[in-house]
Design a protein around this motif. Structure first.
Motif, short mmCIF file in Angstrom:
data_model
loop_
_atom_site.label_atom_id
_atom_site.label_comp_id
_atom_site.label_asym_id
_atom_site.label_seq_id
_atom_site.Cartn_x
_atom_site.Cartn_y
_atom_site.Cartn_z
N GLN A 164 0.74 -1.06 -0.02
CA GLN A 164 0.03 -0.16 0.10
C GLN A 164 0.91 1.09 0.22
OE1 GLN A 164 -2.63 -1.86 -0.93
NE2 GLN A 164 -3.88 -0.64 0.41
N ARG A 165 2.11 1.16 0.93
CA ARG A 165 2.85 2.56 0.61
C ARG A 165 3.60 2.74 -0.58
NH1 ARG A 165 5.25 1.01 6.75
NH2 ARG A 165 3.89 2.57 7.90
N VAL A 166 3.98 1.46 -1.27
CA VAL A 166 4.76 1.43 -2.50
C VAL A 166 3.70 2.20 -3.47
CG1 VAL A 166 5.79 0.35 -4.18
CG2 VAL A 166 6.38 -0.35 -1.87
N GLN A 167 2.66 1.57 -3.42
CA GLN A 167 1.31 2.15 -4.41
C GLN A 167 1.30 3.66 -4.33
OE1 GLN A 167 -1.78 -0.72 -3.52
NE2 GLN A 167 -0.67 -2.28 -4.65
N GLN A 168 0.87 4.16 -3.03
CA GLN A 168 0.63 5.53 -2.79
C GLN A 168 1.92 6.25 -3.12
OE1 GLN A 168 -2.13 7.18 -2.32
NE2 GLN A 168 -1.05 9.40 -1.66
N ALA A 169 3.23 5.58 -2.97
CA ALA A 169 4.46 6.32 -3.48
C ALA A 169 4.50 6.51 -4.76
CB ALA A 169 5.38 5.78 -2.85
N ALA A 170 4.39 5.56 -5.56
CA ALA A 170 4.25 5.52 -7.04
C ALA A 170 3.40 6.46 -7.62
CB ALA A 170 3.93 4.06 -7.56
N TRP A 171 1.81 6.57 -6.97
CA TRP A 171 0.98 7.62 -7.30
C TRP A 171 1.49 9.10 -7.47
CZ3 TRP A 171 -1.91 11.58 -5.74
CH2 TRP A 171 -3.16 11.77 -6.48
N LEU A 172 2.01 9.21 -6.04
CA LEU A 172 2.69 10.67 -5.84
C LEU A 172 3.67 10.96 -6.79
CD1 LEU A 172 2.40 10.61 -1.87
CD2 LEU A 172 1.08 12.01 -3.54
N LEU A 173 4.52 10.02 -6.97
CA LEU A 173 5.75 10.14 -7.83
C LEU A 173 5.14 10.72 -9.26
CD1 LEU A 173 8.17 7.33 -6.77
CD2 LEU A 173 8.55 9.76 -6.78
N GLN A 174 4.02 10.16 -9.65
CA GLN A 174 3.70 10.26 -11.16
C GLN A 174 2.54 11.50 -10.96
OE1 GLN A 174 2.52 6.13 -12.06
NE2 GLN A 174 4.43 6.22 -13.43
N ASN A 175 1.84 11.95 -10.03
CA ASN A 175 0.97 12.76 -9.94
C ASN A 175 1.06 13.86 -9.21
OD1 ASN A 175 -1.45 11.15 -11.57
ND2 ASN A 175 -0.61 9.61 -10.22
N SER A 176 2.31 14.21 -8.64
CA SER A 176 2.57 15.41 -7.59
C SER A 176 4.08 15.91 -8.33
CB SER A 176 2.54 15.20 -6.37
OG SER A 176 3.61 14.39 -6.04
N SER A 177 4.32 17.23 -7.77
CA SER A 177 5.60 17.57 -7.86
C SER A 177 6.33 17.48 -6.74
CB SER A 177 5.54 19.11 -8.21
OG SER A 177 4.80 19.86 -7.17
#
Length: 258
Positions: free
Chosen positions: A208-221
């Motif tokens: 869950q942490r990795v998935q959220q991190a991946a989402w933030l990397l691709q969708n935030s600055s």
């Protein structure tokens, strides 16, 4: 009742696609690699020995990398077939969108049956028998049957646990706290959780942490260090290791794919 549909060997196009369908679907890696994104924000590139379970109406994205092949099984709710399996099996198997790992015996079985399908691509009866055998084999590995009287006393609600993990993403979350949320003892929870998801509670929280991190990397600055802190990793190095293990690329490379 759910009806076992056709199974087939198929290559996935390199062009990204996003869709959903009313029927359940199983996708198992055969050779090469494919990429899938499942809700909520689960991403994984996988090949032989891995796959995913897609419940009906689950919107998902996917594409293939160069030369690839997967085994696909469709499961619909249309009656009128002799190849039916009790709905309770599918309720457990397709309880949520998820990625799965196959053991060596199942990998060998998938390869052998895929060869048969390739040799007789228009044999509908063969396709249905292959589908039934693989679904039963998957079911007994990732969603073992639970006695209704036992499961009523303590049921694992993954949606509830997902929310609890999301709320406590930057904190340490113990197995005991997760077990308490499901009204189970820690030992009982650990066993049932592994039966349901195919992983330990710790592995699930890390996912869950990795998935959220991946989402933030691709969708935030946010900087990579900030993403690590936001998703509960001790430092940027720990995040780098987790992203590399899941996606076979660095956080920077993953960000460039967005």
């Amino acid at each position: 009742m759910w009806t076992i549909g056709a199974s087939r060997v198929q290559s996935l196009d390199a062009q990204p696609h996003r869709h959903h369908h009313h029927h359940h679907q199983v996708v198992l890696g055969l050779h090469g690699e494919v990429w899938f994104e499942l809700p909520p924000r689960q991403q994984q590139r996988f090949g032989p020995g891995h796959g995913c379970l897609l419940p009906g109406n689950c919107e998902h994205s996917f594409h293939g990398d160069s030369d690839n092949a997967v085994v696909i099984i469709d499961v619909s709710s249309h009656d009128g077939s002799n190849h039916l399996i009790d709905a309770g099996l599918f309720d457990q198997l397709f309880a949520q969108p998820r990625f799965i790992d196959l053991d060596d015996n199942l990998i060998t079985l998938v390869r052998s049956l895929a060869h048969e399908l390739s040799q007789r691509p228009h044999d509908v009866q063969l396709q249905q028998h292959v589908s039934g055998l693989l679904l039963h084999s998957l079911f007994h590995r990732v969603a073992p049957y639970q006695d209704p009287q036992q499961s009523a006393a303590g049921r694992i609600d993954l949606a509830l646990l997902d929310q609890l993990i999301a709320n406590r993403l930057t904190e340490k979350l113990s197995v005991e706290e997760l077990a308490n949320a499901c009204h189970m003892s820690s030992s009982q929870f650990h066993l049932r959780f592994r039966q349901l998801t195919g992983m330990t509670p710790y592995q699930y929280i890390l996912q869950q942490r990795v998935q959220q991190a991946a989402w933030l990397l691709q969708n935030s600055s946010m900087t990579i260090g900030a993403v690590a802190a936001e998703t509960g990793f001790a430092n940027q190095s720990a995040l780098n290791h987790a992203i590399k293990a899941r996606f076979n690329m660095s956080p920077g490379q993953l960000r460039q794919q967005s």
